[in-house]
Design a protein around this motif. Structure first.
Motif, PDB file in Angstrom:
ATOM      1  N   TYR A  11       0.819  -1.218   0.000  1.00 33.82           N
ATOM      2  CA  TYR A  11       0.000   0.000   0.000  1.00 33.82           C
ATOM      3  C   TYR A  11       0.851   1.266   0.000  1.00 33.82           C
ATOM      4  CZ  TYR A  11      -2.684  -3.815   2.062  1.00 33.82           C
ATOM      5  OH  TYR A  11      -3.236  -5.022   2.314  1.00 33.82           O
ATOM      6  N   GLN A  12       2.176   1.095  -0.111  1.00 31.91           N
ATOM      7  CA  GLN A  12       3.065   2.233   0.135  1.00 31.91           C
ATOM      8  C   GLN A  12       2.914   3.381  -0.844  1.00 31.91           C
ATOM      9  OE1 GLN A  12       7.100   1.711   1.504  1.00 31.91           O
ATOM     10  NE2 GLN A  12       6.844  -0.480   1.224  1.00 31.91           N
ATOM     11  N   LEU A  13       2.407   3.089  -2.066  1.00 28.03           N
ATOM     12  CA  LEU A  13       2.343   4.141  -3.082  1.00 28.03           C
ATOM     13  C   LEU A  13       0.954   4.763  -3.222  1.00 28.03           C
ATOM     14  CD1 LEU A  13       4.711   2.335  -5.531  1.00 28.03           C
ATOM     15  CD2 LEU A  13       4.978   4.738  -4.959  1.00 28.03           C
ATOM     16  N   LEU A  14       0.062   4.464  -2.284  1.00 25.26           N
ATOM     17  CA  LEU A  14      -1.292   5.035  -2.374  1.00 25.26           C
ATOM     18  C   LEU A  14      -1.272   6.561  -2.438  1.00 25.26           C
ATOM     19  CD1 LEU A  14      -3.269   2.726   0.094  1.00 25.26           C
ATOM     20  CD2 LEU A  14      -3.817   3.089  -2.315  1.00 25.26           C
ATOM     21  N   TRP A  15      -0.350   7.174  -1.689  1.00 25.44           N
ATOM     22  CA  TRP A  15      -0.294   8.642  -1.667  1.00 25.44           C
ATOM     23  C   TRP A  15       0.024   9.214  -3.057  1.00 25.44           C
ATOM     24  CZ3 TRP A  15       4.253  11.378  -2.767  1.00 25.44           C
ATOM     25  CH2 TRP A  15       5.427  10.610  -2.825  1.00 25.44           C
ATOM     26  N   VAL A  16       0.767   8.460  -3.861  1.00 24.25           N
ATOM     27  CA  VAL A  16       1.092   8.947  -5.201  1.00 24.25           C
ATOM     28  C   VAL A  16      -0.174   9.004  -6.066  1.00 24.25           C
ATOM     29  CG1 VAL A  16       2.460   8.531  -7.275  1.00 24.25           C
ATOM     30  CG2 VAL A  16       3.425   8.031  -5.040  1.00 24.25           C
ATOM     31  N   VAL A  17      -1.074   8.019  -5.854  1.00 26.63           N
ATOM     32  CA  VAL A  17      -2.334   8.035  -6.602  1.00 26.63           C
ATOM     33  C   VAL A  17      -3.125   9.296  -6.252  1.00 26.63           C
ATOM     34  CG1 VAL A  17      -4.454   6.783  -7.107  1.00 26.63           C
ATOM     35  CG2 VAL A  17      -2.366   5.509  -6.619  1.00 26.63           C
ATOM     36  N   VAL A  45      -1.881  12.172  -5.356  1.00 24.63           N
ATOM     37  CA  VAL A  45      -1.232  13.280  -6.068  1.00 24.63           C
ATOM     38  C   VAL A  45      -1.667  13.286  -7.541  1.00 24.63           C
ATOM     39  CG1 VAL A  45       0.981  14.280  -6.779  1.00 24.63           C
ATOM     40  CG2 VAL A  45       0.762  13.237  -4.517  1.00 24.63           C
ATOM     41  N   GLY A  46      -1.697  12.135  -8.157  1.00 24.08           N
ATOM     42  CA  GLY A  46      -2.083  12.039  -9.571  1.00 24.08           C
ATOM     43  C   GLY A  46      -3.531  12.428  -9.793  1.00 24.08           C
ATOM     44  N   VAL A  47      -4.408  11.977  -8.913  1.00 26.88           N
ATOM     45  CA  VAL A  47      -5.835  12.283  -9.085  1.00 26.88           C
ATOM     46  C   VAL A  47      -6.083  13.783  -8.919  1.00 26.88           C
ATOM     47  CG1 VAL A  47      -8.132  11.936  -8.102  1.00 26.88           C
ATOM     48  CG2 VAL A  47      -6.634   9.980  -8.433  1.00 26.88           C
ATOM     49  N   GLY A  50       5.155   6.220 -12.966  1.00 28.00           N
ATOM     50  CA  GLY A  50       4.162   5.517 -13.774  1.00 28.00           C
ATOM     51  C   GLY A  50       2.746   5.768 -13.280  1.00 28.00           C
ATOM     52  N   LEU A  51       2.560   5.770 -11.962  1.00 29.36           N
ATOM     53  CA  LEU A  51       1.223   6.013 -11.404  1.00 29.36           C
ATOM     54  C   LEU A  51       0.753   7.425 -11.710  1.00 29.36           C
ATOM     55  CD1 LEU A  51       1.629   4.245  -7.947  1.00 29.36           C
ATOM     56  CD2 LEU A  51      -0.001   3.600  -9.728  1.00 29.36           C
ATOM     57  N   LEU A  52       1.683   8.395 -11.608  1.00 33.30           N
ATOM     58  CA  LEU A  52       1.316   9.774 -11.929  1.00 33.30           C
ATOM     59  C   LEU A  52       0.958   9.889 -13.407  1.00 33.30           C
ATOM     60  CD1 LEU A  52       4.018  11.768  -9.926  1.00 33.30           C
ATOM     61  CD2 LEU A  52       1.574  11.668  -9.461  1.00 33.30           C
ATOM     62  N   GLY A  53       1.783   9.263 -14.255  1.00 33.06           N
ATOM     63  CA  GLY A  53       1.525   9.311 -15.696  1.00 33.06           C
ATOM     64  C   GLY A  53       0.209   8.646 -16.055  1.00 33.06           C
ATOM     65  N   LEU A  82       0.616  25.638 -11.030  1.00 32.13           N
ATOM     66  CA  LEU A  82       2.074  25.789 -11.065  1.00 32.13           C
ATOM     67  C   LEU A  82       2.766  24.628 -10.354  1.00 32.13           C
ATOM     68  CD1 LEU A  82       2.470  29.624 -10.575  1.00 32.13           C
ATOM     69  CD2 LEU A  82       3.151  28.263 -12.575  1.00 32.13           C
ATOM     70  N   ILE A  83       2.203  24.212  -9.208  1.00 33.67           N
ATOM     71  CA  ILE A  83       2.805  23.085  -8.494  1.00 33.67           C
ATOM     72  C   ILE A  83       2.834  21.857  -9.402  1.00 33.67           C
ATOM     73  CG2 ILE A  83       2.461  21.423  -6.601  1.00 33.67           C
ATOM     74  CD1 ILE A  83       1.339  23.732  -4.926  1.00 33.67           C
ATOM     75  N   TYR A  84       1.711  21.606 -10.068  1.00 32.25           N
ATOM     76  CA  TYR A  84       1.656  20.426 -10.926  1.00 32.25           C
ATOM     77  C   TYR A  84       2.519  20.560 -12.167  1.00 32.25           C
ATOM     78  CZ  TYR A  84      -1.255  17.601  -8.086  1.00 32.25           C
ATOM     79  OH  TYR A  84      -1.676  16.820  -7.061  1.00 32.25           O
ATOM     80  N   LEU A  85       2.645  21.796 -12.667  1.00 34.78           N
ATOM     81  CA  LEU A  85       3.546  21.979 -13.802  1.00 34.78           C
ATOM     82  C   LEU A  85       4.970  21.607 -13.380  1.00 34.78           C
ATOM     83  CD1 LEU A  85       3.203  22.882 -16.721  1.00 34.78           C
ATOM     84  CD2 LEU A  85       4.005  25.141 -16.030  1.00 34.78           C
ATOM     85  N   ALA A  86       5.353  22.013 -12.154  1.00 31.89           N
ATOM     86  CA  ALA A  86       6.683  21.676 -11.639  1.00 31.89           C
ATOM     87  C   ALA A  86       6.822  20.155 -11.479  1.00 31.89           C
ATOM     88  CB  ALA A  86       6.918  22.380 -10.307  1.00 31.89           C
ATOM     89  N   ILE A  87       5.800  19.516 -10.897  1.00 32.27           N
ATOM     90  CA  ILE A  87       5.856  18.051 -10.716  1.00 32.27           C
ATOM     91  C   ILE A  87       6.007  17.365 -12.072  1.00 32.27           C
ATOM     92  CG2 ILE A  87       4.516  16.025 -10.003  1.00 32.27           C
ATOM     93  CD1 ILE A  87       3.210  17.729  -7.853  1.00 32.27           C
ATOM     94  N   ILE A  88       5.220  17.851 -13.035  1.00 34.33           N
ATOM     95  CA  ILE A  88       5.235  17.234 -14.364  1.00 34.33           C
ATOM     96  C   ILE A  88       6.601  17.386 -15.025  1.00 34.33           C
ATOM     97  CG2 ILE A  88       4.310  17.533 -16.684  1.00 34.33           C
ATOM     98  CD1 ILE A  88       1.672  18.336 -15.270  1.00 34.33           C
TER      99      ILE A  88
END
Lengths: 110, 408
Positions: B36-42, B44-46, B187-190, B383-389
């Motif tokens: 379950y460790q990557l749930l937080w990334v989902v 962020v992506g959503v 990959g999850l973010l993408g 802007l935050i998401y543009l930086a993440i991307i």
């Protein structure tokens, strides 16, 4: 009178004819610099892409469609798109769609 | 009342249409590898897809422009053409992956040969696009995709360690294999922020003739619909984590994903899972295919739209047919659809900033947006998401190479 920034507010915008049909983009502008600078015409078509970067040259070389020149007085209004006074074929616009149409019409339900 | 019903139906379609082959593959692989460790990334992506789809829905409603009009108007012909080529390449790969996934699922449901079922899938998709009006496409595939809710039931029935699940929602990187962890995060973010989703969402809004009156609908669809759609992603990862991680199973095959519903719920669960996945993947295939046609038509100024008869927008019609045929060719080479999915998601990440930057620029332009320009909240998040991307687009390919495509 409204101000239009030619680079951002006109260039590359959608052309729409009097029937609401999308019929090309403002690919380039013909300016007259004699005296008061003004826009003479809108230029549409692959040949003018040559002046628009390397990919423009590449795309232009793949097409034989000639340039269409739409004189500025034909522009009725500018909002989200540039609206023209007459129908697309009267300017020679939208020819690609018109040439392809008979083929698409052969498929049932088109 | 009618308006409320319309909003509710839109939300349901958004939930069912949220998951595609990229989400299926990455959520399940991430769950099987890291629990379950990557749930937080989902999460962020959503939130990312909510921020940008709300923005481009608003741009479509206020300025009547879909994404690729904005791309060309704001980036010019030269750069815009580069964005077009990159996005069409990604669209083609994504479409091929979705078709391959659909064929694999049909194989599990019907038991015929994989290649024969690729033909069936492509013909089925082509007929669906040809025959169904725009809103029907969205609804039929969106509602049937709701069968995926079986994974939510499955995740609960498996009685996961809820403490560990809760910990998964807290950002952390507690792992011996940081590179692999980072690869799955990217990959999850993408997968959550695939570019075709915003192309399709914004062109769809223009097709349906949205005006500023529809901004409530836009907010409901993007915020509530996608947020609840994200729950399906959580469920997939939790199910995979509860089921596969303890047994060290590596789900390399799409059937393993469906089995995750079979173990806790039996045959009915398995069938619902397969049907849900089939429609989710099929709907995504149609969205991707039409997105390709939208993009090229908008870039060149051709007539476009599903709301018109096919013969009223001939080059648009030809574009989606050609894209479907090309994707068919790619899948028929026999390339593994799961591998293709991973490549398509990773390459789409590389192309993401080129899609999101022009949206952000136009959404801040008063000449386009009038009084509907971005507020402070939308800009901060934008802007935050543009930086993440930017960060993930630069690291995606190196990570794929260093981790050997996630195989460690």
């Amino acid at each position: 009178m409204t101000e239009v920034d030619l680079a951002v507010g006109l260039l590359d915008h959608q052309l729409v004819d009097c029937n609401g049909r999308r019929c090309g983009n403002v690919d380039d502008l013909e300016l007259s610099l004699a005296g008061e600078p003004r826009v003479e015409a809108i230029l549409v078509g692959p040949p003018v892409w040559r002046g628009r970067g390397r990919l423009g040259r590449l795309f232009a070389s793949l097409s034989r469609t000639p340039t269409v020149r739409v004189p500025w007085p034909e522009v009725e209004k500018i909002d989200a798109a540039v609206h023209l006074r007459k129908a697309a074929p009267e300017y020679g616009l939208g020819r690609g769609d018109d040439r392809l149409r008979p083929w698409i019409e052969r498929i049932p339900g088109s | 009342m009618k308006k409320l019903l319309q909003i509710a139906l839109g939300i349901l379609a958004a939930i069912g249409g949220f998951v595609d082959i990229g989400d299926l593959v990455f959520n399940v692989e991430a769950g099987a590898t890291f629990g379950y460790q990557l749930l937080w990334v989902v999460v962020v992506g959503v939130v990312g897809i909510i921020v940008y789809s709300e923005m481009c829905g608003r741009v479509a409603a206020a300025s009547k422009r879909p994404v690729f009009d904005a791309v060309r108007e704001r980036m010019g012909f030269g750069v815009g053409a580069g964005v077009l080529i990159a996005s069409q390449f990604v669209n083609l790969m994504t479409l091929a992956a979705e078709i391959g996934g659909a064929a694999l699922l049909l194989e599990l449901l019907a038991g015929l040969s994989y290649r024969g079922l690729i033909v069936v899938a492509v013909i089925g998709l082509g007929v669906a696009i040809w025959v169904l009006p725009f809103d029907w496409i969205e609804r039929v595939f969106g509602y049937m995709g709701l069968c995926l809710l079986v994974f939510v039931v499955g995740a609960i029935k498996l009685q996961p360690d809820w403490g560990a699940v809760g910990h998964g929602f807290v950002p952390h990187a507690d792992t011996g294999n940081f590179l692999l962890y980072a690869y799955f995060a990217v990959g999850l973010l993408g997968a959550a922020m695939t570019p075709y989703e915003v192309y399709f969402y914004s062109s769809g809004a223009v097709e349906e003739g949205w005006t500023p009156k529809d901004l409530g609908l836009n907010r409901a669809n993007s915020m509530i619909g996608y947020a609840l759609g994200g729950v399906l992603s959580f469920a997939l990862m939790i199910t995979a984590g509860a089921l596969y991680l303890p047994k060290s199973i590596e789900p390399q095959f799409i059937g393993t994903v469906a089995l995750a519903a079979d173990v806790p719920l039996g045959t009915i669960g398995l069938i619902l899972a397969l049907v849900g996945m089939l429609f989710a993947v099929g709907g995504a295939a149609i969205d991707t295919c039409l997105s390709g046609a939208y993009n090229v038509s908008q870039f060149f100024g051709w007539e476009w739209g599903k709301h018109r008869r096919a013969a009223a927008a001939p080059r648009f019609t030809l574009s989606w047919i050609v894209l479907l045929v090309l994707a068919f060719g790619v899948v028929m080479t026999g390339i593994d659809p799961i591998l293709l999915t991973e490549y398509s998601v990773i390459f789409s990440v590389v192309a993401l900033p080129l899609t999101y930057l022009p949206i952000l620029l136009v959404a801040n332009d008063k000449a386009y947006m009038g009084r509907y320009t971005n507020g402070r909240l939308a800009n901060v998040f934008g802007l935050i998401y543009l930086a993440i991307i930017m960060v993930i687009s630069l690291t995606a390919i190196p990570l794929m190479i260093l981790t050997n495509g996630g195989t460690g």
